[in-house]
Design an enzyme around this catalytic site. Structure first.
Site, mmCIF file in Angstrom:
data_model
loop_
_atom_site.group_PDB
_atom_site.id
_atom_site.type_symbol
_atom_site.label_atom_id
_atom_site.label_comp_id
_atom_site.label_asym_id
_atom_site.label_seq_id
_atom_site.Cartn_x
_atom_site.Cartn_y
_atom_site.Cartn_z
ATOM 1 C CG ASP A 120 -1.681 1.261 1.416
ATOM 2 O OD1 ASP A 120 -2.363 1.672 0.457
ATOM 3 O OD2 ASP A 120 -1.606 1.871 2.500
ATOM 4 C CB ALA A 175 -1.275 7.166 2.320
ATOM 5 C CE LYS A 221 -7.810 8.003 -0.104
ATOM 6 N NZ LYS A 221 -7.725 6.919 0.869
ATOM 7 C CG ASP A 277 -1.911 1.966 6.423
ATOM 8 O OD1 ASP A 277 -2.382 2.964 6.980
ATOM 9 O OD2 ASP A 277 -1.942 1.814 5.191
#
Length: 264
Positions: free
Chosen positions: A9, A11, A50, A183
């Site tokens: 991944d 960010a 998003k 994450d």
């Protein structure tokens, strides 16, 4: 059985320690409309495309109730589109500041490449957003072999399509010869849905939600408690392994190979 590729991944995993770039923007676009959301709420859908993230926020019962109190109705698709457009506009201006590789990532990538491991990546950012992040990260020494965004496939996380496209472009199969590391909960679901070894990284993650300074200054007992909460969340959502820092990834890889483990 040999691990041939690792799909990272972005960010909160390889760049932007704590995944702070989108956080403040999500909170701001609601606050401007008189609807206050918490950082914890804003982080919960992290890792999704998003616009799906904005939609997920509007569907949270407390936020939907607050929106109804302010506007006299639940959020509409028009509201979601307007907020997302505003989110994009703000995010584009700040992304270059949140593209620095997390400490230790470049060294781990270099070590993996010395082993002949291919490096892929997936993200919840759009292609246009990643054009900014990937360019800046490359200038600072981090450039995976391949990048897939939700724009490149029929759907983003938790669907496995971005991982499959990485596998095709990198020429690696079957999927259990690959590791997916991320994450967020959606990263764990993406990896499991793709049939890959799935690893959650805790320090620097969106799920932990702490800056480097906060981690350094926090009471060790409190920090350990928070780490274990995130670890359990990853496992509950499909992680085969959890690591606190990226430096532990190769140990996990060696364990899989040495023990000849089979994905269950």
């Amino acid at each position: 059985m040999k691990i041939e590729a690792v799909i990272f991944d972005w960010a909160g995993t390889t760049v932007d320690y704590g995944c702070f770039a989108p956080l403040e923007v999500f909170m701001e676009i609601f606050h401007k409309r008189g609807v206050v959301i918490t950082a914890e709420e804003a982080r919960k859908p992290m890792g999704l495309l998003k616009i799906d993230h904005v939609r997920a926020l509007t569907e949270m019962p407390r936020i939907a109730s607050e929106w109804n109190r302010v506007f006299g109705q639940l959020p509409t698709e028009t509201d979601i589109q307007e907020m997302y457009e505003e989110f994009e506009e703000i995010l584009f201006t700040i992304l270059p500041r949140y593209a620095s590789p997390i400490h230790g990532v470049k060294e781990v990538i270099a070590s993996l490449r010395e082993r002949g491991i291919k490096i892929g990546s997936t993200t919840g950012y759009t292609r246009e957003m990643m054009d900014i992040v990937a360019k800046e990260a490359a200038l600072q020494g981090y450039k995976p072999d391949f990048l897939v965004t939700p724009d490149d496939v029929p759907a983003g996380r938790p669907y496995p399509w971005m991982c499959y496209k990485n596998a095709m472009e990198l020429g690696v199969y079957p999927m259990n010869h690959m590791i997916k590391i991320g994450d967020t909960v959606s990263d764990m679901k993406e990896g499991r849905n793709a049939g890959m070894w799935t690893v959650g990284v805790i320090l620097g993650s969106s799920e932990l939600g702490l800056s480097e300074e906060e981690v350094e200054n926090m009471d060790p007992v409190e920090l350990r408690e928070k780490i274990e909460v995130v670890r359990n969340r990853f496992v509950e959502n499909g992680a085969h392994f959890t690591i606190e820092t990226m430096q532990e990834l190769e140990t996990v890889m060696e364990h899989i190979e040495k023990q000849q483990l089979i994905i269950s």
